[in-house]
Write an enzyme that holds these catalytic residues in place. Structure first.
Site, PDB file in Angstrom:
ATOM      1  N   ALA A  65       0.866  -1.180   0.000  1.00  0.00           N
ATOM      2  CA  ALA A  65       0.000   0.000   0.000  1.00  0.00           C
ATOM      3  C   ALA A  65       0.901   1.229   0.000  1.00  0.00           C
ATOM      4  O   ALA A  65       2.056   1.168   0.445  1.00  0.00           O
ATOM      5  CB  ALA A  65      -0.885  -0.022   1.234  1.00  0.00           C
ATOM      6  N   GLY A 110       0.642  -5.064   0.842  1.00  0.00           N
ATOM      7  CA  GLY A 110      -0.571  -5.063   0.023  1.00  0.00           C
ATOM      8  C   GLY A 110      -0.369  -5.706  -1.340  1.00  0.00           C
ATOM      9  O   GLY A 110      -1.333  -6.169  -1.951  1.00  0.00           O
ATOM     10  N   GLU A 113      -0.850  -9.291  -0.763  1.00  0.00           N
ATOM     11  CA  GLU A 113      -2.290  -9.475  -0.508  1.00  0.00           C
ATOM     12  C   GLU A 113      -3.084  -9.448  -1.819  1.00  0.00           C
ATOM     13  O   GLU A 113      -4.031 -10.210  -1.994  1.00  0.00           O
ATOM     14  CB  GLU A 113      -2.786  -8.391   0.457  1.00  0.00           C
ATOM     15  CG  GLU A 113      -2.180  -8.554   1.847  1.00  0.00           C
ATOM     16  CD  GLU A 113      -2.570  -7.430   2.788  1.00  0.00           C
ATOM     17  OE1 GLU A 113      -2.103  -6.289   2.555  1.00  0.00           O
ATOM     18  OE2 GLU A 113      -3.325  -7.669   3.730  1.00  0.00           O
ATOM     19  N   GLU A 133       4.564  -5.405   7.205  1.00  0.00           N
ATOM     20  CA  GLU A 133       3.775  -4.412   7.946  1.00  0.00           C
ATOM     21  C   GLU A 133       4.299  -4.158   9.359  1.00  0.00           C
ATOM     22  O   GLU A 133       4.318  -3.012   9.816  1.00  0.00           O
ATOM     23  CB  GLU A 133       2.303  -4.832   8.005  1.00  0.00           C
ATOM     24  CG  GLU A 133       1.550  -4.623   6.706  1.00  0.00           C
ATOM     25  CD  GLU A 133       1.690  -5.772   5.714  1.00  0.00           C
ATOM     26  OE1 GLU A 133       2.516  -6.680   5.953  1.00  0.00           O
ATOM     27  OE2 GLU A 133       0.975  -5.758   4.703  1.00  0.00           O
TER      28      GLU A 133
END
Ligand code: CO8
Length: 257
Positions: A65, A110, A113, A133
């Site tokens: 992200a 992300g 993911e 993360e």
């Protein structure tokens, strides 16, 4: 919509979607999610597309992200940003057609993911994988805590989530995070080969395999069996795909779907 981040090429029923924001390692921002939601809707409505492949531009698949966009969010905004991504990546599973991740480089946070939201994953031998993360004082927010243990088992998932270790393609293959690895120059060619193979099969059967497996993972074994039997039955009978495929086999010819 005018796509700035996603480049899509559709050839022979295969849509290749390239995430292109290379200066930021293809990091995922709000614009990306809006574009991807629109694209999923468009591709779902396009009956000519039989398989979708997602890859990245440059040396990253997706490096997570967008940290620059996230840093000043408050808690409520963080939750909204998490739900935005969860919804987009879950939408891959709700599409009728198979969605394959062709992981060309870093698949972090992300980015991993996103890849895990796809139906299966191929990678090049130089790709790197991780859930970094906790190094940022965060946890995954796009269902990584849920999909990773389902794909690799609890031990490998908790190891990756707690250490933020970046693993290579051999290790990703070993723990079942990716299904095949290829030399970098062969990744797209080999992924396209598999996409074409799937596209040659009965489209209703492919759609139902995806539906029964994906829904089955969310139900009891017995309910999954019931769903399988019901969907199995819909393929039989005159004019249905099973009849077409089995008749072609018995007549020693290729089926025409
Ligand atoms: N976000 C924003 N910018 C990024 C990101 C990112 N995730 N990753 C890389 N960039 C930018 C860098 O800041 C740099 O920008 P600039 O050139 O302006 O300085 C540019 O991309 C190139 O990056 P590097 O110079 O760092 O390139 P290297 O080749 O040295 O390193 C790495 C590549 C290893 C990929 C490195 O960039 C890196 O570690 N990136 C961050 C990886 C990371 O921590 N990802 C996880 C992010 S958090 C996340 O994904 C949580 C998901 C759930 C969110 C839930 C919502 C609330």
């Amino acid at each position: 919509m005018n796509y700035e981040i996603l480049n899509t090429e559709i050839t022979d029923g295969i849509a290749v979607v390239t995430i292109s924001r290379p200066k930021a390692m293809n990091a995922l921002n709000t614009r990306f999610f809006n574009e991807m939601d629109q694209l999923v809707a468009e591709i779902s409505a396009n009956k000519h597309v039989k398989v979708m492949i997602i890859t990245g531009d440059g040396k990253a698949f997706v490096a997570g992200a967008d940290i620059a966009e996230m840093v000043n969010k408050n808690g409520e905004e963080g939750t909204v940003f998490s739900e935005l991504g969860q919804n987009t990546f879950s939408s891959f599973g709700r599409m009728d057609i198979p969605v394959i991740a062709a992981i060309n480089g870093f698949a972090l946070g992300g980015g991993l993911e996103l890849a895990m939201g796809c139906d299966f994953r191929f990678a090049n031998t130089k790709a790197k994988f991780g859930q970094p993360e906790v190094s940022l004082g965060l946890i995954p927010g796009y269902a990584g805590t849920q999909r990773l243990p389902r794909l690799t088992g609890m031990g490998d998932a908790l190891y990756l989530l707690m250490t933020a270790d970046m693993i290579n393609a051999d290790e990703a293959l070993r723990i079942g995070l990716v299904q095949k690895i290829f030399e970098p120059e062969m990744l797209m060619e080999e992924t396209l080969k598999v996409a074409k193979l799937i596209a040659s099969k009965g489209p209703e059967a492919i759609k139902k395999v995806k539906k029964v497996v994906r829904l089955g993972m969310e139900m009891s074994f017995t309910d999954g069996e019931k769903l399988e039997a019901t969907e199995f039955g819909t393929l039989f009978g005159e004019g249905n795909e099973g009849k077409t495929g089995m008749t072609a086999f018995l007549e020693k010819r290729k089926p025409s779907w």
